[in-house]
Design a protein around this motif. Sequence first.
Motif, PDB file in Angstrom:
ATOM      1  N   SER A   1       0.828  -1.209   0.000  1.00 55.94           N
ATOM      2  CA  SER A   1       0.000   0.000   0.000  1.00 55.94           C
ATOM      3  C   SER A   1       0.865   1.263   0.000  1.00 55.94           C
ATOM      4  O   SER A   1       0.514   2.264  -0.633  1.00 55.94           O
ATOM      5  CB  SER A   1      -0.966  -0.007   1.188  1.00 55.94           C
ATOM      6  N   LEU A   2       2.013   1.232   0.703  1.00 61.80           N
ATOM      7  CA  LEU A   2       2.933   2.374   0.698  1.00 61.80           C
ATOM      8  C   LEU A   2       3.483   2.612  -0.709  1.00 61.80           C
ATOM      9  O   LEU A   2       3.518   3.749  -1.189  1.00 61.80           O
ATOM     10  CB  LEU A   2       4.084   2.133   1.685  1.00 61.80           C
ATOM     11  N   LEU A   3       3.897   1.546  -1.376  1.00 64.14           N
ATOM     12  CA  LEU A   3       4.413   1.655  -2.734  1.00 64.14           C
ATOM     13  C   LEU A   3       3.325   2.133  -3.684  1.00 64.14           C
ATOM     14  O   LEU A   3       3.573   2.975  -4.551  1.00 64.14           O
ATOM     15  CB  LEU A   3       4.991   0.311  -3.187  1.00 64.14           C
ATOM     16  N   SER A   4       2.117   1.619  -3.508  1.00 60.12           N
ATOM     17  CA  SER A   4       0.995   2.038  -4.348  1.00 60.12           C
ATOM     18  C   SER A   4       0.699   3.524  -4.144  1.00 60.12           C
ATOM     19  O   SER A   4       0.465   4.254  -5.110  1.00 60.12           O
ATOM     20  CB  SER A   4      -0.235   1.197  -4.010  1.00 60.12           C
ATOM     21  N   SER A   5       0.723   3.997  -2.905  1.00 58.53           N
ATOM     22  CA  SER A   5       0.482   5.416  -2.619  1.00 58.53           C
ATOM     23  C   SER A   5       1.596   6.283  -3.198  1.00 58.53           C
ATOM     24  O   SER A   5       1.344   7.355  -3.762  1.00 58.53           O
ATOM     25  CB  SER A   5       0.389   5.652  -1.114  1.00 58.53           C
TER      26      SER A   5
END
Length: 108
Positions: free
Chosen positions: A14-18
Amino acid sequence: MTSVCASTKSLLSSLLSSLLGFIKNTFESVLALFSAFYATTSTAVASAFDLFKAILHFLISNILLMVIIAAGFFGYNLYLQRQRGQKVGSSPGGSRPPAEKSQTGHEQ
């Protein structure tokens, strides 16, 4: 341990996606800014050409009237020069009145 790995993997995902979403949105904003600048510039240039074209059309369509006005002005100036007794075609201030005596009594 599996649950910690799974939650870490989910958190990193989710961090990478954000982070990728932020980069993508920033890039699209910069592209939109350049696109708006290009549109504004092209509109201004097109408007300037349209204005130049309109002014040129106005001048060409009224050229006869401008020639008549210029000829009238020239004729009126000739008339005024002849009324004053000046030589036609002399420059303004070019013809001098008869010699006047200066304060010392000598002619100029």
